[in-house]
Design a protein around this motif. Structure first.
Motif: not given
Length: 351
Positions: A80-84
């Protein structure tokens, strides 16, 4: 004549302190909030143009490599999408305010202090918000047990680390799902186009996994081929696995067929590497004579640990990820970390 009964709420009107400073802070915060919502209404986002900005941002290889996490659960790989990635999408989507705040502190039944933290994301244009509240104990677990954290900087770093995942969830709850999917597809295309399968790049991958107890044989067994025949998509997958191990979201045994001896001696996260390096330095420092200790200026152990992480980086991309945490420091500590970063980057580029 009927007698009146005293109101049970009498005398409570002024129970809350109402000072001039408190009223001023409330008025300023209210005015700032009103201005934010007003500006968002006057300058609404252009969804088509902003989506193009997001897709264009994920054409950068450095952001694409940091854009997704991956871990194993129930025998399947989850990514899934990371925090960055979430921060980049929020920046280009526009009219979004996100972050976290420490609301209060307390002590639990065992005498361990804790902080009540709130992660939030607010869409100023649609006036919708997502908020998550959670508790962070001022406690750090180690293999030898645990200990209470007392330094304010350590407490802040612990809270920030715990809050990042919640902030990511809040951001992703407000950005349309199709925009997120398109951004991740663009990151996938960028990684496959830029995946380096040269012998030098493969050696960097092997070196990056070494601190976790993962060897070349473990990697070859996972990809079912020799490393010199690795495919670009497999390079992308290995980089995601490394990011998962680095962030502590999984352990090496979840990805590789490791024996018990290797698993017991493996370091699961870069935080463990930092703690071991800091413990070793602390032991060496304690062994010094009192005269040497008096003559040597004391250093911030957090800075020393960060310098150890910088010097342990075997890739400029990993170095840039680690260096992103330098911005939390200031003064002489910041100067030392910047010098260490520039020196290590020069060494890696010269290799």
């Amino acid at each position: 004549m009927n007698e009146l009964v005293a109101s049970p709420f009498a005398g409570t009107r002024n129970a809350v302190a109402d000072t001039a400073g408190a009223r001023q802070d409330q008025s300023r915060e209210l005015a700032e909030t009103q201005v934010k919502y007003l500006m968002a209404q006057q300058f609404p986002r252009d969804e088509i143009a902003n989506t193009d900005k997001i897709l264009n941002a994920f054409t950068r290889p450095t952001l694409a490599e940091q854009s997704q996490y991956q871990f194993s659960r129930g025998g399947s790989d989850i990514s899934g999408p990371s925090i960055r990635a979430a921060e980049a999408m929020a920046q280009h989507w526009g009219n979004i305010e996100q972050g976290f705040r420490e609301r209060s502190r307390g002590v639990d039944g065992k005498g361990v202090p804790f902080s009540e933290v709130e992660a939030f994301c607010v869409d100023l244009e649609s006036r919708t918000s997502k908020r998550l509240q959670f508790i962070v104990k001022h406690w750090r677990d180690t293999r030898q047990g645990g200990y209470q954290i007392k330094e304010e900087r350590d407490i802040y770093e612990l809270i920030a680390n715990q809050a990042q995942r919640r902030v990511r969830a809040c951001i992703l709850a407000l950005i349309p799902g199709d925009v997120i999917d398109a951004a991740m597809q663009q990151a996938e295309v960028t990684l496959k186009a830029k995946a380096d399968t040269s012998p030098e790049a493969i050696q960097k991958i092997v070196a990056a996994f070494e601190p976790f107890g993962v060897t070349k044989e473990h990697i070859e067994k996972r990809i079912q081929r020799r490393l010199d025949a690795i495919q670009p998509a497999q390079v992308v997958s290995l980089k995601r696995i490394y990011a998962s191990l680095r962030d502590g979201m999984s352990s090496p045994s979840e990805w590789f067929d490791m024996d018990e001896a290797a698993q017991a001696g493996a370091t699961t996260t870069l935080k463990d590497i930092t703690e071991k390096a800091a413990a070793k330095k602390a032991s060496n420092k304690k062994a010094q004579t009192q005269t040497e200790f008096d003559q040597t200026p004391q250093q911030n152990p957090n800075v020393e640990a960060m310098i150890g992480r910088i010097n342990s980086c075997t890739d400029t991309d990993v170095l840039d990820i680690v260096a992103d945490e330098i911005r939390d420091y200031e003064g002489d500590d910041l100067k030392r970390l910047e010098d260490a970063y520039r020196a290590r980057r020069a060494e890696l580029e010269a290799q």
